[in-house]
Design a protein around this motif. Structure first.
Motif, PDB file in Angstrom:
ATOM      1  N   ILE A  98      -5.041  10.718   0.722  1.00 37.22           N
ATOM      2  CA  ILE A  98      -4.169   9.641   1.169  1.00 37.22           C
ATOM      3  C   ILE A  98      -2.868   9.746   0.397  1.00 37.22           C
ATOM      4  O   ILE A  98      -2.864   9.784  -0.823  1.00 37.22           O
ATOM      5  CB  ILE A  98      -4.806   8.270   0.917  1.00 37.22           C
ATOM      6  N   SER A  99      -1.743   9.794   1.099  1.00 39.50           N
ATOM      7  CA  SER A  99      -0.459   9.955   0.430  1.00 39.50           C
ATOM      8  C   SER A  99       0.534   8.927   0.923  1.00 39.50           C
ATOM      9  O   SER A  99       0.454   8.445   2.046  1.00 39.50           O
ATOM     10  CB  SER A  99       0.098  11.370   0.656  1.00 39.50           C
ATOM     11  N   LEU A 100       1.483   8.613   0.058  1.00 35.65           N
ATOM     12  CA  LEU A 100       2.503   7.614   0.336  1.00 35.65           C
ATOM     13  C   LEU A 100       3.859   8.179  -0.034  1.00 35.65           C
ATOM     14  O   LEU A 100       4.000   8.874  -1.042  1.00 35.65           O
ATOM     15  CB  LEU A 100       2.222   6.354  -0.495  1.00 35.65           C
ATOM     16  N   GLY A 101       4.865   7.911   0.778  1.00 36.22           N
ATOM     17  CA  GLY A 101       6.225   8.335   0.460  1.00 36.22           C
ATOM     18  C   GLY A 101       7.229   7.247   0.799  1.00 36.22           C
ATOM     19  O   GLY A 101       7.215   6.719   1.912  1.00 36.22           O
ATOM     20  N   ILE A 102       8.073   6.886  -0.175  1.00 34.89           N
ATOM     21  CA  ILE A 102       9.134   5.904   0.034  1.00 34.89           C
ATOM     22  C   ILE A 102      10.465   6.645  -0.005  1.00 34.89           C
ATOM     23  O   ILE A 102      10.748   7.362  -0.966  1.00 34.89           O
ATOM     24  CB  ILE A 102       9.099   4.806  -1.039  1.00 34.89           C
ATOM     25  N   TYR A 103      11.275   6.457   1.014  1.00 34.07           N
ATOM     26  CA  TYR A 103      12.564   7.138   1.130  1.00 34.07           C
ATOM     27  C   TYR A 103      13.669   6.091   1.161  1.00 34.07           C
ATOM     28  O   TYR A 103      13.764   5.308   2.108  1.00 34.07           O
ATOM     29  CB  TYR A 103      12.596   8.011   2.384  1.00 34.07           C
ATOM     30  N   ASP A 104      14.477   6.084   0.082  1.00 36.45           N
ATOM     31  CA  ASP A 104      15.494   5.054  -0.097  1.00 36.45           C
ATOM     32  C   ASP A 104      14.832   3.677  -0.043  1.00 36.45           C
ATOM     33  O   ASP A 104      13.747   3.486  -0.594  1.00 36.45           O
ATOM     34  CB  ASP A 104      16.620   5.204   0.925  1.00 36.45           C
TER      35      ASP A 104
END
Length: 232
Positions: free
Chosen positions: A168-174
């Motif tokens: 399970i992965s999470l990515g926040i962009y700006d």
């Protein structure tokens, strides 16, 4: 409404997995605190659904193809202006997956190197898998090179997770875009992209900050696991 419900279920799954397995909270917390945490999760789900319903500009996209998902994350990386906060929660190196994953990692490194105003963070799992050990060493080299030219490529490692946690992965962009993904095997991925400033701010920033604060900088992590030289 269906999209909001899907996003809510995905967030619930992500948070529940961490609470129950990855961070070991069930073993450490008393029942009242666990119930409080579950109530908090339900509040987050309601908040996401309401925000997506209220904000006409909020968009949700579901991905079932790994290549399309990583194309979207690479585009988000290239377009990011200030920060990228991501995770990689597998016990095997990205090199053991496919080219799309490796290309995503390289895009992140390029973005971090391209400007002193770019801040990049990734949380990884510690692992005794040889390929992951090699990957951590490569990441340490990338961190060291970035520091030498005053760039912000930062890697930290969660040490207290003994098994693969389901990728399970999470990515926040700006401040306005978040990606969540769950990889089932090598070829199947379920991904979700949400574009909403309020969802990022109110539902994911604190969660990622919690992960980051509980992880160990990669320099210290590899120093603590380095083998002492054999006596001559």
């Amino acid at each position: 409404m269906l999209q909001a419900a899907l996003s809510g279920l995905t967030v619930f799954y992500v948070v529940a997995i961490f609470v129950n397995r990855e961070l070991g909270f069930v073993e450490k917390l008393e029942r009242p605190l666990i119930l409080t945490a579950l109530l908090f999760i339900l509040t987050i789900l309601a908040r996401i659904e309401r925000l997506l319903a209220e904000r006409a500009g909020a968009t949700v996209k579901v991905y079932s193809d790994r290549i399309l998902f990583y194309q979207a994350t690479r585009k988000a990386t290239e377009n990011a202006r200030r920060r990228i906060y991501v995770t990689y929660f597998r016990s095997t190196s990205p090199t053991e997956l496919d080219a799309a994953v490796e290309q995503h990692f390289e895009a992140c490194r390029r973005w971090a190197r391209s400007s002193p105003n770019h801040v990049f963070r990734r949380v990884l799992l510690n692992s005794d898998n040889p390929s992951m050990i090699d990957h951590l060493r490569q990441e340490l080299v990338a961190v060291t090179r970035a520091q030498a030219i005053k760039r912000h490529y930062n890697i930290s490692v969660l040490n207290d997770v003994a098994q693969d946690v389901g990728a399970i992965s999470l990515g926040i962009y700006d401040d306005e875009q978040v990606f969540i993904s769950y990889a089932s095997g090598r070829d199947r991925i379920v991904g979700l992209g949400i574009r909403s400033r309020e969802v990022v701010r109110d539902c994911f920033e604190h969660y990622y900050d919690h992960l980051w604060s509980n992880a160990t900088p990669i320099q210290k992590c590899l120093e603590s696991t380095a083998q002492p030289p054999e006596p001559g």
